[in-house]
Write a protein that holds these residues in place. Structure first.
Motif, PDB file in Angstrom:
ATOM      1  N   UNK A 177       0.825  -1.211   0.000  1.00 21.85           N
ATOM      2  CA  UNK A 177       0.000   0.000   0.000  1.00 21.85           C
ATOM      3  C   UNK A 177       0.860   1.262   0.000  1.00 21.85           C
ATOM      4  N   UNK A 178       1.942   1.246   0.748  1.00 19.45           N
ATOM      5  CA  UNK A 178       2.846   2.405   0.753  1.00 19.45           C
ATOM      6  C   UNK A 178       3.451   2.628  -0.629  1.00 19.45           C
ATOM      7  N   UNK A 179       3.828   1.539  -1.295  1.00 14.54           N
ATOM      8  CA  UNK A 179       4.418   1.670  -2.635  1.00 14.54           C
ATOM      9  C   UNK A 179       3.428   2.245  -3.637  1.00 14.54           C
ATOM     10  N   UNK A 180       2.130   1.974  -3.409  1.00 16.62           N
ATOM     11  CA  UNK A 180       1.106   2.547  -4.291  1.00 16.62           C
ATOM     12  C   UNK A 180       0.858   4.030  -4.002  1.00 16.62           C
ATOM     13  N   UNK A 244      -7.559   6.249   2.510  1.00 23.19           N
ATOM     14  CA  UNK A 244      -7.521   5.852   1.096  1.00 23.19           C
ATOM     15  C   UNK A 244      -7.409   4.338   0.938  1.00 23.19           C
ATOM     16  N   UNK A 245      -7.206   3.622   2.053  1.00 23.86           N
ATOM     17  CA  UNK A 245      -7.105   2.156   1.989  1.00 23.86           C
ATOM     18  C   UNK A 245      -7.592   1.566   3.308  1.00 23.86           C
ATOM     19  N   UNK A 246      -8.193   0.377   3.223  1.00 26.02           N
ATOM     20  CA  UNK A 246      -8.656  -0.351   4.406  1.00 26.02           C
ATOM     21  C   UNK A 246      -7.876  -1.659   4.489  1.00 26.02           C
ATOM     22  N   UNK A 247      -7.198  -1.868   5.622  1.00 24.42           N
ATOM     23  CA  UNK A 247      -6.443  -3.102   5.867  1.00 24.42           C
ATOM     24  C   UNK A 247      -7.288  -3.966   6.800  1.00 24.42           C
ATOM     25  N   UNK A 248      -7.744  -5.118   6.301  1.00 20.46           N
ATOM     26  CA  UNK A 248      -8.639  -5.987   7.070  1.00 20.46           C
ATOM     27  C   UNK A 248      -7.867  -7.189   7.621  1.00 20.46           C
ATOM     28  N   UNK A 249      -8.173  -7.570   8.859  1.00 19.13           N
ATOM     29  CA  UNK A 249      -7.497  -8.691   9.512  1.00 19.13           C
ATOM     30  C   UNK A 249      -7.886 -10.034   8.923  1.00 19.13           C
ATOM     31  N   UNK A 250      -8.917 -10.066   8.090  1.00 16.93           N
ATOM     32  CA  UNK A 250      -9.487 -11.337   7.645  1.00 16.93           C
ATOM     33  C   UNK A 250     -10.281 -11.059   6.367  1.00 16.93           C
ATOM     34  N   UNK A 273      -8.906   1.601  -1.564  1.00 15.75           N
ATOM     35  CA  UNK A 273      -8.373   0.242  -1.730  1.00 15.75           C
ATOM     36  C   UNK A 273      -8.705  -0.602  -0.508  1.00 15.75           C
ATOM     37  N   UNK A 274      -8.778  -1.918  -0.718  1.00 13.04           N
ATOM     38  CA  UNK A 274      -9.091  -2.845   0.377  1.00 13.04           C
ATOM     39  C   UNK A 274      -8.157  -4.047   0.290  1.00 13.04           C
ATOM     40  N   UNK A 275      -7.645  -4.477   1.467  1.00 13.29           N
ATOM     41  CA  UNK A 275      -6.848  -5.708   1.521  1.00 13.29           C
ATOM     42  C   UNK A 275      -7.423  -6.638   2.581  1.00 13.29           C
ATOM     43  N   UNK A 276      -7.174  -7.938   2.412  1.00 18.43           N
ATOM     44  CA  UNK A 276      -7.602  -8.942   3.380  1.00 18.43           C
ATOM     45  C   UNK A 276      -6.413  -9.703   3.915  1.00 18.43           C
ATOM     46  N   UNK A 277      -6.707 -10.830   4.569  1.00 13.00           N
ATOM     47  CA  UNK A 277      -5.644 -11.705   5.063  1.00 13.00           C
ATOM     48  C   UNK A 277      -6.243 -13.084   5.286  1.00 13.00           C
ATOM     49  N   UNK A 332      -6.711  -3.188  -5.021  1.00 11.55           N
ATOM     50  CA  UNK A 332      -5.773  -2.145  -4.612  1.00 11.55           C
ATOM     51  C   UNK A 332      -5.216  -1.415  -5.828  1.00 11.55           C
ATOM     52  N   UNK A 333      -5.053  -0.102  -5.676  1.00 16.37           N
ATOM     53  CA  UNK A 333      -4.538   0.757  -6.747  1.00 16.37           C
ATOM     54  C   UNK A 333      -4.027   2.036  -6.084  1.00 16.37           C
ATOM     55  N   UNK A 334      -3.273   2.867  -6.818  1.00 19.97           N
ATOM     56  CA  UNK A 334      -2.847   4.134  -6.239  1.00 19.97           C
ATOM     57  C   UNK A 334      -4.032   4.988  -5.811  1.00 19.97           C
ATOM     58  N   UNK A 335      -3.880   5.776  -4.752  1.00 23.16           N
ATOM     59  CA  UNK A 335      -5.009   6.617  -4.315  1.00 23.16           C
ATOM     60  C   UNK A 335      -5.305   7.708  -5.329  1.00 23.16           C
TER      61      UNK A 335
END
Length: 338
Positions: A177-180, A244-250, A273-277, A332-335
């Motif tokens: 996410x930081x790189x984006x 600008x992004x949501x980091x989800x634990x699951x 952007x949204x990420x899971x795990x 995920x994509x750049x903000x």
């Protein structure tokens, strides 16, 4: 003649292989390494196969006082992740003549009724997720040979711990996410009192803090889609700059975040952007497909069972966390430039 009287014995195997019965016991009990030559072990296995020999586990268990049964204590099976853990553990157990009883804790967390009149009499050992520690205590599983999964190795109840490299998974997500170009993240954290979720929150905050100009907001939710939707809606409708992004634990939390964003008229990943795990099947069922971290649940179960077998055999279990892998997808994509 009764069929049972013609059943091949270990003495028959020893005679066919040209070895002692003690050597047969070592080889077929998988305790031959360093005590019997590999060529001899292969000869014993081949003789057993040719004769159709099967060890009499019931008699051996009665003699040794063991049931060759292991209990796997996990949260309620609300995702396929713990089904994968069971599959891996059962595969390794079967290779060594053990069975695995699956014991899901009711509602995922909290105390559970002891399913055994005496767990210590019925079981040889326990593999338990730290997410089901209350259920473990209820059955006195911590008084048996115990391997903990997803547990703090410095304060574990178990004789051994087996962990996925969750901290590295969180680092991979954060770096992605930081790189984006993302600098303001919302952490949709699992509201579960478990070490594995505590270290996710700590690693995300610590790793993000190494990049100047970043901001982290946190919202907590039980691991259900509805709870995640409500928590995401509440977090994104409070006054102030929007993450600008949501980091989800699951991944299931991510699915709830998707629902909230659609209700709010926000597009993924154009607006957020949204990420899971986990990389559950759900991750590719979502639209757009979810960027997440792949956890090898079956390998996790295999390693847990291997560790317990080592503990039961007085050996040192394998060390080292199980690697995990970021799977970038379309969520995920750049903000969007502000």
């Amino acid at each position: 003649m009764a069929p049972s009287s013609t059943r091949p014995t270990s003495r028959d195997v020893a005679r066919a292989a040209g070895v002692s019965q003690a050597a047969v016991s070592l080889v077929l009990g998988d305790k031959w390494r360093g005590r019997v030559a590999e060529t001899t072990a292969e000869r014993v296995r081949q003789a057993a196969t040719d004769l159709g020999y099967r060890p009499n586990l019931a008699a051996r268990n009665l003699r040794l006082g063991h049931t060759r049964t292991v209990l796997l204590v996990v949260p309620a099976l609300t995702t396929e992740f713990f089904a994968g853990v069971y599959t891996g553990a059962a595969r390794v157990a079967a290779e060594h003549g053990f069975g695995v009883v699956l014991y899901p804790s009711p509602e995922g967390v909290g105390p559970a009724r002891d399913p055994f009149a005496s767990a210590q009499a019925a079981l040889d050992g326990v593999i338990a997720s730290s997410m089901a520690a209350d259920a473990l205590t209820a059955i006195s599983g911590d008084q048996l040979p115990l391997v903990m999964l997803d547990s703090d190795p410095t304060g574990s109840l178990g004789a051994a711990t087996v962990n996925l490299d969750i901290t590295d998974g969180v680092r991979q997500v954060t770096d992605h996410l930081l790189a984006l170009g993302h600098r303001h993240l919302l952490h949709l954290a699992a509201d579960v009192p478990s070490w594995t979720f505590q270290i996710r929150a700590r690693e995300l905050a610590d790793h993000l803090a190494t990049t100047p100009g970043t901001r982290l907001t946190t919202a907590h939710a039980p691991i259900t889609i509805d709870a995640a939707r409500a928590a995401t809606e509440a977090a994104l409708t409070t006054p102030g700059p929007r993450p600008t992004a949501i980091v989800c634990d699951d991944d299931k939390l991510a699915a709830g975040a998707y629902k909230a964003l659609r209700r709010l008229g926000l597009r993924i990943p154009d607006d957020i952007s949204v990420t899971g795990l986990d990389d559950l099947a759900l991750a590719t069922a979502l639209d757009p497909e979810l960027t997440t971290v792949r956890l090898d649940a079956e390998l996790f179960g295999e390693r847990g069972m291997q560790a317990l077998l080592a503990v039961l055999d007085g050996r040192e279990p394998e060390h080292g966390d199980i690697p995990v892998q970021l799977i970038p997808r379309a969520s995920t994509a750049p903000p969007r430039p502000s």
